[in-house]
Design a protein around this motif. Structure first.
Motif, PDB file in Angstrom:
ATOM      1  N   CYS A  44       0.822  -1.218   0.000  1.00  0.00           N
ATOM      2  CA  CYS A  44       0.000   0.000   0.000  1.00  0.00           C
ATOM      3  C   CYS A  44       0.850   1.260   0.000  1.00  0.00           C
ATOM      4  N   LEU A  45       1.931   1.263   0.767  1.00  0.00           N
ATOM      5  CA  LEU A  45       2.790   2.444   0.847  1.00  0.00           C
ATOM      6  C   LEU A  45       3.650   2.617  -0.394  1.00  0.00           C
ATOM      7  N   GLU A  46       4.267   1.534  -0.859  1.00  0.00           N
ATOM      8  CA  GLU A  46       5.208   1.621  -1.962  1.00  0.00           C
ATOM      9  C   GLU A  46       4.521   1.721  -3.321  1.00  0.00           C
ATOM     10  N   GLU A  47       3.326   1.128  -3.446  1.00  0.00           N
ATOM     11  CA  GLU A  47       2.646   1.121  -4.736  1.00  0.00           C
ATOM     12  C   GLU A  47       1.386   1.984  -4.737  1.00  0.00           C
ATOM     13  N   ASP A  48       1.214   2.737  -3.666  1.00  0.00           N
ATOM     14  CA  ASP A  48       0.143   3.736  -3.594  1.00  0.00           C
ATOM     15  C   ASP A  48      -1.245   3.122  -3.806  1.00  0.00           C
ATOM     16  N   LYS A  49      -1.507   2.007  -3.141  1.00  0.00           N
ATOM     17  CA  LYS A  49      -2.816   1.358  -3.232  1.00  0.00           C
ATOM     18  C   LYS A  49      -3.790   1.967  -2.225  1.00  0.00           C
ATOM     19  N   ILE A  50      -5.075   1.825  -2.524  1.00  0.00           N
ATOM     20  CA  ILE A  50      -6.125   2.306  -1.633  1.00  0.00           C
ATOM     21  C   ILE A  50      -6.563   1.145  -0.741  1.00  0.00           C
ATOM     22  N   LEU A  51      -6.519   1.357   0.589  1.00  0.00           N
ATOM     23  CA  LEU A  51      -6.892   0.297   1.524  1.00  0.00           C
ATOM     24  C   LEU A  51      -8.068   0.749   2.391  1.00  0.00           C
ATOM     25  N   ILE A  52      -9.139  -0.060   2.393  1.00  0.00           N
ATOM     26  CA  ILE A  52     -10.316   0.187   3.225  1.00  0.00           C
ATOM     27  C   ILE A  52     -10.469  -0.994   4.175  1.00  0.00           C
ATOM     28  N   LEU A  53     -10.576  -0.704   5.464  1.00  0.00           N
ATOM     29  CA  LEU A  53     -10.699  -1.753   6.472  1.00  0.00           C
ATOM     30  C   LEU A  53     -12.128  -1.843   6.989  1.00  0.00           C
ATOM     31  N   LEU A  54     -12.621  -3.067   7.151  1.00  0.00           N
ATOM     32  CA  LEU A  54     -13.956  -3.319   7.698  1.00  0.00           C
ATOM     33  C   LEU A  54     -13.801  -4.268   8.882  1.00  0.00           C
ATOM     34  N   GLY A  55     -14.305  -3.895  10.058  1.00  0.00           N
ATOM     35  CA  GLY A  55     -14.186  -4.778  11.206  1.00  0.00           C
ATOM     36  C   GLY A  55     -14.731  -4.143  12.473  1.00  0.00           C
ATOM     37  N   ASN A  56     -14.576  -4.849  13.596  1.00  0.00           N
ATOM     38  CA  ASN A  56     -15.004  -4.266  14.863  1.00  0.00           C
ATOM     39  C   ASN A  56     -13.882  -3.393  15.429  1.00  0.00           C
ATOM     40  N   THR A  57     -14.148  -2.725  16.527  1.00  0.00           N
ATOM     41  CA  THR A  57     -13.183  -1.776  17.093  1.00  0.00           C
ATOM     42  C   THR A  57     -11.849  -2.437  17.413  1.00  0.00           C
ATOM     43  N   THR A  58     -11.895  -3.602  18.015  1.00  0.00           N
ATOM     44  CA  THR A  58     -10.667  -4.315  18.396  1.00  0.00           C
ATOM     45  C   THR A  58      -9.855  -4.703  17.173  1.00  0.00           C
ATOM     46  N   GLU A  59     -10.527  -5.227  16.152  1.00  0.00           N
ATOM     47  CA  GLU A  59      -9.832  -5.652  14.921  1.00  0.00           C
ATOM     48  C   GLU A  59      -9.207  -4.464  14.203  1.00  0.00           C
ATOM     49  N   LEU A  60      -9.946  -3.381  14.108  1.00  0.00           N
ATOM     50  CA  LEU A  60      -9.429  -2.187  13.438  1.00  0.00           C
ATOM     51  C   LEU A  60      -8.213  -1.636  14.174  1.00  0.00           C
ATOM     52  N   SER A  61      -8.272  -1.656  15.501  1.00  0.00           N
ATOM     53  CA  SER A  61      -7.159  -1.176  16.315  1.00  0.00           C
ATOM     54  C   SER A  61      -5.933  -2.056  16.134  1.00  0.00           C
ATOM     55  N   PHE A  62      -6.138  -3.370  16.086  1.00  0.00           N
ATOM     56  CA  PHE A  62      -5.031  -4.310  15.928  1.00  0.00           C
ATOM     57  C   PHE A  62      -4.325  -4.098  14.595  1.00  0.00           C
ATOM     58  N   ILE A  85     -21.751  -3.007   9.306  1.00  0.00           N
ATOM     59  CA  ILE A  85     -21.376  -2.180   8.164  1.00  0.00           C
ATOM     60  C   ILE A  85     -22.586  -1.438   7.615  1.00  0.00           C
ATOM     61  N   ASP A  86     -22.436  -0.141   7.447  1.00  0.00           N
ATOM     62  CA  ASP A  86     -23.444   0.672   6.766  1.00  0.00           C
ATOM     63  C   ASP A  86     -23.109   0.621   5.274  1.00  0.00           C
ATOM     64  N   PHE A  87     -23.808  -0.252   4.546  1.00  0.00           N
ATOM     65  CA  PHE A  87     -23.463  -0.474   3.142  1.00  0.00           C
ATOM     66  C   PHE A  87     -23.615   0.789   2.292  1.00  0.00           C
ATOM     67  N   LYS A  88     -24.602   1.606   2.612  1.00  0.00           N
ATOM     68  CA  LYS A  88     -24.798   2.829   1.828  1.00  0.00           C
ATOM     69  C   LYS A  88     -23.582   3.750   1.940  1.00  0.00           C
ATOM     70  N   LYS A  89     -23.081   3.923   3.172  1.00  0.00           N
ATOM     71  CA  LYS A  89     -21.905   4.766   3.377  1.00  0.00           C
ATOM     72  C   LYS A  89     -20.654   4.128   2.764  1.00  0.00           C
ATOM     73  N   LEU A  90     -20.553   2.809   2.875  1.00  0.00           N
ATOM     74  CA  LEU A  90     -19.405   2.102   2.306  1.00  0.00           C
ATOM     75  C   LEU A  90     -19.362   2.274   0.794  1.00  0.00           C
ATOM     76  N   ILE A  91     -20.490   2.047   0.142  1.00  0.00           N
ATOM     77  CA  ILE A  91     -20.541   2.183  -1.316  1.00  0.00           C
ATOM     78  C   ILE A  91     -20.255   3.622  -1.737  1.00  0.00           C
ATOM     79  N   ALA A  92     -20.805   4.592  -0.995  1.00  0.00           N
ATOM     80  CA  ALA A  92     -20.574   6.004  -1.317  1.00  0.00           C
ATOM     81  C   ALA A  92     -19.087   6.344  -1.227  1.00  0.00           C
TER      82      ALA A  92
END
Length: 261
Positions: free
Chosen positions: A72-90, A108-115
């Motif tokens: 993600c850093l070297e090739e400038d990829k877009i990363l989106i994470l989906l998970g609970n608070t603990t997983e996202l923090s980890f 997951i709020d699919f409407k917000k995710l898709i937007a």
């Protein structure tokens, strides 16, 4: 052109399948993989947007998280994470904020995710039309600064050594290479010599980055016949102006070359 999403999740689950179907119903192509280094390595060049659906398994895949961060850093990829608070923090402890474009907590709020993905997709298409610059330097602080300056206007790929630069060039052809003159193991001049010996990339413009601005040092750099050089002491506006002028000059040369025939 259909935008592809790399959907990363372990195994098959009702929620994972539901997320995938939501993307597909919005017209996205979805490539689904398990969080394995070899799987990501196979698919990363085909896709700009990664959606990672987390689970308890994340504690068992440290090598994958390190590789994901590097890609993600070297090739400038877009990363989106989906998970609970603990997983996202980890995951955020292993993958820096600079590599994460968005986070969504369950449920997951699919409407917000898709937007959000729609907005990112538009940005990706705009970015793909930009000139591609390969930035080569062994100083991570300088790399981060330069990438921050150039990113709003160009598609920037960063590598930290001559070896990594040559590996990148084996499969890619950037519009410009900004190459550190003084690097350990394989120096800038050695990298330039190797580039000029490869017919696939021998015409890719190379500008040296140098920290020495005295006459003797500059003449030494120019003797290698690069397409230009930039002093590392230049500020943001000066760097951007120099790179912009380079591309404008190259564009005019291409127009003039076409009008001769």
């Amino acid at each position: 052109m259909q935008t592809q999403i790399l959907f990363i999740t372990q195994g098959v689950s009702f929620m994972g399948t539901s997320i995938q179907k939501n993307f597909e119903s919005e017209g996205y192509g979805v490539i689904r993989i398990d969080p394995l280094v070899e799987k990501l390595s196979e698919c990363k060049d085909e896709v700009e947007i990664f959606v990672f659906y987390l689970g308890k398994f994340i504690e068992e895949i440290p090598e994958f998280l390190v590789y994901l961060k590097d890609v993600c850093l070297e090739e400038d990829k877009i990363l989106i994470l989906l998970g609970n608070t603990t997983e996202l923090s980890f995951v955020s402890e292993a993958v820096p904020a600079a590599a994460i474009s968005a986070k969504f907590e369950r449920p997951i709020d699919f409407k917000k995710l898709i937007a959000e993905v729609n907005k990112i997709s538009e940005d990706v298409h705009e970015r793909e039309s930009r000139k591609n610059i390969l930035l080569v330097d062994d100083d991570p602080t300088f790399l981060k600064m330069m990438k921050g300056w150039l990113d709003p206007y160009y598609k920037v790929t960063i590598v930290t050594s001559g070896t990594q630069a040559l590996m990148y060039l084996a499969d890619n052809k950037p519009d410009l290479i900004l190459l550190d003159y003084e690097m350990p193991v394989i120096s800038g001049p050695q990298v330039l010599e190797m580039i000029r010996s490869e017919t696939k990339v021998d015409r890719v413009p190379v500008m040296f980055l140098t920290g020495k601005g005295d006459r003797e040092s500059v003449l030494k750099v120019l003797a290698l016949k690069p397409d230009g050089y930039l002093l590392k002491s230049l500020n943001r506006d000066q760097i951007l102006e120099s790179v912009t002028e380079f591309f404008e000059k190259k564009h005019l040369e291409e127009i003039n070359a076409k009008t001769k025939f």
